[in-house]
Scaffold this motif. Structure first.
Motif, PDB file in Angstrom:
ATOM      1  N   LEU A   1      20.592  -4.328  -8.077  1.00 29.77           N
ATOM      2  CA  LEU A   1      19.447  -4.800  -7.309  1.00 29.77           C
ATOM      3  C   LEU A   1      19.661  -4.558  -5.816  1.00 29.77           C
ATOM      4  CD1 LEU A   1      16.776  -6.311  -6.890  1.00 29.77           C
ATOM      5  CD2 LEU A   1      18.084  -8.454  -6.942  1.00 29.77           C
ATOM      6  N   SER A   2      20.852  -4.882  -5.324  1.00 34.58           N
ATOM      7  CA  SER A   2      21.149  -4.688  -3.899  1.00 34.58           C
ATOM      8  C   SER A   2      21.021  -3.221  -3.517  1.00 34.58           C
ATOM      9  CB  SER A   2      22.559  -5.193  -3.582  1.00 34.58           C
ATOM     10  OG  SER A   2      22.652  -6.585  -3.795  1.00 34.58           O
ATOM     11  N   HIS A   3      21.525  -2.349  -4.373  1.00 35.42           N
ATOM     12  CA  HIS A   3      21.454  -0.907  -4.105  1.00 35.42           C
ATOM     13  C   HIS A   3      20.008  -0.416  -4.137  1.00 35.42           C
ATOM     14  CE1 HIS A   3      22.696   3.315  -4.100  1.00 35.42           C
ATOM     15  NE2 HIS A   3      21.795   3.500  -5.054  1.00 35.42           N
ATOM     16  N   LEU A   4      19.256  -0.829  -5.152  1.00 36.83           N
ATOM     17  CA  LEU A   4      17.875  -0.369  -5.297  1.00 36.83           C
ATOM     18  C   LEU A   4      16.998  -0.915  -4.173  1.00 36.83           C
ATOM     19  CD1 LEU A   4      15.832   1.204  -7.025  1.00 36.83           C
ATOM     20  CD2 LEU A   4      15.437  -0.903  -8.335  1.00 36.83           C
ATOM     21  N   PHE A   5      17.225  -2.161  -3.782  1.00 34.72           N
ATOM     22  CA  PHE A   5      16.441  -2.759  -2.700  1.00 34.72           C
ATOM     23  C   PHE A   5      16.641  -1.969  -1.410  1.00 34.72           C
ATOM     24  CE2 PHE A   5      15.128  -5.685   0.555  1.00 34.72           C
ATOM     25  CZ  PHE A   5      14.154  -6.479  -0.031  1.00 34.72           C
ATOM     26  N   LYS A   6      17.894  -1.642  -1.094  1.00 37.95           N
ATOM     27  CA  LYS A   6      18.190  -0.865   0.118  1.00 37.95           C
ATOM     28  C   LYS A   6      17.591   0.538   0.016  1.00 37.95           C
ATOM     29  CE  LYS A   6      20.397  -0.067   4.040  1.00 37.95           C
ATOM     30  NZ  LYS A   6      21.866  -0.146   4.138  1.00 37.95           N
ATOM     31  N   GLU A   7      17.660   1.116  -1.158  1.00 40.98           N
ATOM     32  CA  GLU A   7      17.125   2.464  -1.381  1.00 40.98           C
ATOM     33  C   GLU A   7      15.610   2.494  -1.214  1.00 40.98           C
ATOM     34  OE1 GLU A   7      16.946   4.301  -5.490  1.00 40.98           O
ATOM     35  OE2 GLU A   7      18.617   5.435  -4.644  1.00 40.98           O
ATOM     36  N   GLU A   8      14.930   1.462  -1.697  1.00 40.77           N
ATOM     37  CA  GLU A   8      13.467   1.427  -1.665  1.00 40.77           C
ATOM     38  C   GLU A   8      12.910   0.991  -0.311  1.00 40.77           C
ATOM     39  OE1 GLU A   8      10.955   1.922  -4.297  1.00 40.77           O
ATOM     40  OE2 GLU A   8      12.622   3.143  -4.997  1.00 40.77           O
ATOM     41  N   THR A   9      13.626   0.102   0.375  1.00 38.97           N
ATOM     42  CA  THR A   9      13.076  -0.487   1.601  1.00 38.97           C
ATOM     43  C   THR A   9      13.770  -0.033   2.880  1.00 38.97           C
ATOM     44  OG1 THR A   9      14.548  -2.418   1.577  1.00 38.97           O
ATOM     45  CG2 THR A   9      12.496  -2.565   0.296  1.00 38.97           C
ATOM     46  N   GLY A  10      15.008   0.443   2.759  1.00 40.99           N
ATOM     47  CA  GLY A  10      15.746   0.857   3.949  1.00 40.99           C
ATOM     48  C   GLY A  10      16.550  -0.257   4.590  1.00 40.99           C
ATOM     49  N   ILE A  11      16.449  -1.477   4.064  1.00 43.19           N
ATOM     50  CA  ILE A  11      17.219  -2.596   4.606  1.00 43.19           C
ATOM     51  C   ILE A  11      17.838  -3.374   3.447  1.00 43.19           C
ATOM     52  CG2 ILE A  11      15.956  -2.842   6.769  1.00 43.19           C
ATOM     53  CD1 ILE A  11      15.186  -5.288   4.088  1.00 43.19           C
ATOM     54  N   SER A  12      18.817  -4.219   3.753  1.00 46.69           N
ATOM     55  CA  SER A  12      19.485  -4.959   2.691  1.00 46.69           C
ATOM     56  C   SER A  12      18.665  -6.172   2.279  1.00 46.69           C
ATOM     57  CB  SER A  12      20.881  -5.409   3.143  1.00 46.69           C
ATOM     58  OG  SER A  12      20.787  -6.504   4.029  1.00 46.69           O
ATOM     59  N   ILE A  13      18.870  -6.596   1.054  1.00 45.65           N
ATOM     60  CA  ILE A  13      18.133  -7.746   0.544  1.00 45.65           C
ATOM     61  C   ILE A  13      18.530  -9.019   1.290  1.00 45.65           C
ATOM     62  CG2 ILE A  13      19.786  -8.285  -1.303  1.00 45.65           C
ATOM     63  CD1 ILE A  13      17.311  -8.837  -3.088  1.00 45.65           C
ATOM     64  N   ARG A  14      19.798  -9.117   1.694  1.00 44.44           N
ATOM     65  CA  ARG A  14      20.249 -10.290   2.451  1.00 44.44           C
ATOM     66  C   ARG A  14      19.539 -10.369   3.799  1.00 44.44           C
ATOM     67  NH1 ARG A  14      24.503 -12.769   0.067  1.00 44.44           N
ATOM     68  NH2 ARG A  14      25.724 -11.553  -1.434  1.00 44.44           N
ATOM     69  N   GLN A  15      19.365  -9.216   4.449  1.00 42.69           N
ATOM     70  CA  GLN A  15      18.664  -9.193   5.728  1.00 42.69           C
ATOM     71  C   GLN A  15      17.228  -9.667   5.583  1.00 42.69           C
ATOM     72  OE1 GLN A  15      19.358  -5.131   7.279  1.00 42.69           O
ATOM     73  NE2 GLN A  15      19.774  -6.165   9.198  1.00 42.69           N
TER      74      GLN A  15
ATOM     75  N   ASN B   1       0.805  -1.209   0.000  1.00 45.27           N
ATOM     76  CA  ASN B   1       0.000   0.000   0.000  1.00 45.27           C
ATOM     77  C   ASN B   1       0.843   1.266   0.000  1.00 45.27           C
ATOM     78  OD1 ASN B   1      -2.225  -1.556  -0.054  1.00 45.27           O
ATOM     79  ND2 ASN B   1      -2.884  -1.149   2.036  1.00 45.27           N
ATOM     80  N   PHE B   2       2.154   1.139  -0.097  1.00 47.74           N
ATOM     81  CA  PHE B   2       3.014   2.298  -0.231  1.00 47.74           C
ATOM     82  C   PHE B   2       3.794   2.170  -1.530  1.00 47.74           C
ATOM     83  CE2 PHE B   2       5.264  -0.931   2.116  1.00 47.74           C
ATOM     84  CZ  PHE B   2       6.544  -0.914   1.615  1.00 47.74           C
ATOM     85  N   GLU B   3       4.194   3.292  -2.057  1.00 53.25           N
ATOM     86  CA  GLU B   3       4.821   3.313  -3.376  1.00 53.25           C
ATOM     87  C   GLU B   3       6.194   2.663  -3.337  1.00 53.25           C
ATOM     88  OE1 GLU B   3       5.979   6.608  -6.811  1.00 53.25           O
ATOM     89  OE2 GLU B   3       4.719   7.158  -5.099  1.00 53.25           O
ATOM     90  N   ILE B   4       6.422   1.738  -4.241  1.00 51.87           N
ATOM     91  CA  ILE B   4       7.689   1.030  -4.290  1.00 51.87           C
ATOM     92  C   ILE B   4       7.946   0.603  -5.732  1.00 51.87           C
ATOM     93  CG2 ILE B   4       6.692  -1.257  -3.840  1.00 51.87           C
ATOM     94  CD1 ILE B   4       9.126  -1.842  -2.087  1.00 51.87           C
ATOM     95  N   ASP B   5       9.199   0.550  -6.115  1.00 50.35           N
ATOM     96  CA  ASP B   5       9.571   0.139  -7.464  1.00 50.35           C
ATOM     97  C   ASP B   5       9.014  -1.258  -7.747  1.00 50.35           C
ATOM     98  OD1 ASP B   5      11.470  -1.255  -9.466  1.00 50.35           O
ATOM     99  OD2 ASP B   5      12.031   0.865  -9.646  1.00 50.35           O
ATOM    100  N   PHE B   6       8.392  -1.443  -8.913  1.00 49.30           N
ATOM    101  CA  PHE B   6       7.720  -2.709  -9.210  1.00 49.30           C
ATOM    102  C   PHE B   6       8.694  -3.884  -9.229  1.00 49.30           C
ATOM    103  CE2 PHE B   6       9.219  -1.464 -13.380  1.00 49.30           C
ATOM    104  CZ  PHE B   6       9.483  -2.660 -14.044  1.00 49.30           C
ATOM    105  N   ARG B   7       9.967  -3.622  -9.568  1.00 46.68           N
ATOM    106  CA  ARG B   7      10.951  -4.706  -9.588  1.00 46.68           C
ATOM    107  C   ARG B   7      11.258  -5.193  -8.176  1.00 46.68           C
ATOM    108  NH1 ARG B   7      14.923  -1.115 -13.202  1.00 46.68           N
ATOM    109  NH2 ARG B   7      14.090   0.339 -11.648  1.00 46.68           N
ATOM    110  N   ILE B   8      11.307  -4.262  -7.232  1.00 42.36           N
ATOM    111  CA  ILE B   8      11.527  -4.631  -5.833  1.00 42.36           C
ATOM    112  C   ILE B   8      10.279  -5.312  -5.275  1.00 42.36           C
ATOM    113  CG2 ILE B   8      12.085  -3.775  -3.529  1.00 42.36           C
ATOM    114  CD1 ILE B   8      14.347  -3.649  -5.684  1.00 42.36           C
TER     115      ILE B   8
END
Length: 232
Positions: free
Chosen positions: A165-179, A126-133
């Motif tokens: 992907l790792s950079h964009l995921f952290k940018e969009e969500t605030g946490i790392s994809i590994r986490q 329900n919040f805006e996020i990149d469709f790939r993420i």
């Protein structure tokens, strides 16, 4: 609400024990701690807070926790859930990565049962996020338990390089994809343990190499061993 052991769902985790002490640790989840009887202490890298009744701890914030003979309950919230986003935007946006213990958060703890009940109907999108993420989040959440999902596989799904992907995921969500992947693995392992499976079986089912890997990951995230946390 009586919580006898750690219970991790898709968007939240509940944990309660009368006596609980952790080492310094940090975890993906936002943590709400509240005490109906007695009090607790929290130490950070710069401060020590004693005799607390409530506290709100940001995602990925190093801290140490202690309560003795107190009725303490901990609610861990997925930062990407609606309620996680609401709390981040309302209370943590200007917190400068410090725990909050002031009176402005006390009302959060007055109706916790309602909060937990509503979490089951929560949606992450329900919040805006990149469709790939968004596609990656869905893939991680819906991957079969025994499958080890890699960042390489997710990069192919999103048509991005692994580093992008790792950079964009952290940018969009605030946490790392590994986490985020590890959080979901731990959730699956705990779910198996709560259904009576051994730690070793649960660890393998959730995609950990072995129980030692699961124990280390769990300790780093929660500051205590899974044996202690899952013991009734």
């Amino acid at each position: 609400m009586t919580i006898k052991q750690l219970n991790i769902q898709q968007d939240y985790a509940l944990f309660a024990k009368q006596s609980h002490q952790t080492s310094f640790h940090r975890h993906y989840a936002i943590e709400l701690v509240f005490c109906k009887k007695g009090s607790f202490d929290i130490s950070t890298e710069t401060n020590t807070y004693k005799n607390l009744l409530t506290a709100l701890i940001p995602s990925n914030f190093p801290h140490q926790f202690q309560c003795v003979n107190a009725d303490c309950q901990m609610l861990f919230l997925d930062p990407l859930s609606n309620i996680g986003q609401y709390i981040t935007n309302t209370y943590l946006i200007n917190s400068k990565k410090e725990i909050l213990i002031n009176q402005s958060i006390e009302y959060l703890f007055t109706d916790t049962e309602t909060i937990v009940t509503n979490l089951s109907n929560d949606s992450k999108n329900n919040f805006e996020i990149d469709f790939r993420i968004e596609n990656c989040l869905s893939k991680i959440q819906n991957t079969p338990e025994s499958t080890n999902l890699s960042i390489k596989q997710l990069s192919e799904l999103s048509y991005l390089s692994e580093s992008r992907l790792s950079h964009l995921f952290k940018e969009e969500t605030g946490i790392s994809i590994r986490q985020y992947i590890l959080w979901n693995k731990i959730r699956l392992a705990v779910e198996k343990c709560n259904k009576g499976k051994s730690l070793t079986t649960a660890a393998h089912s959730a995609g950990f190499v072995d129980s030692s890997h699961f124990n280390k990951t769990f300790f780093n995230m929660f500051g205590s061993s899974p044996f202690f946390a899952l013991k009734s």
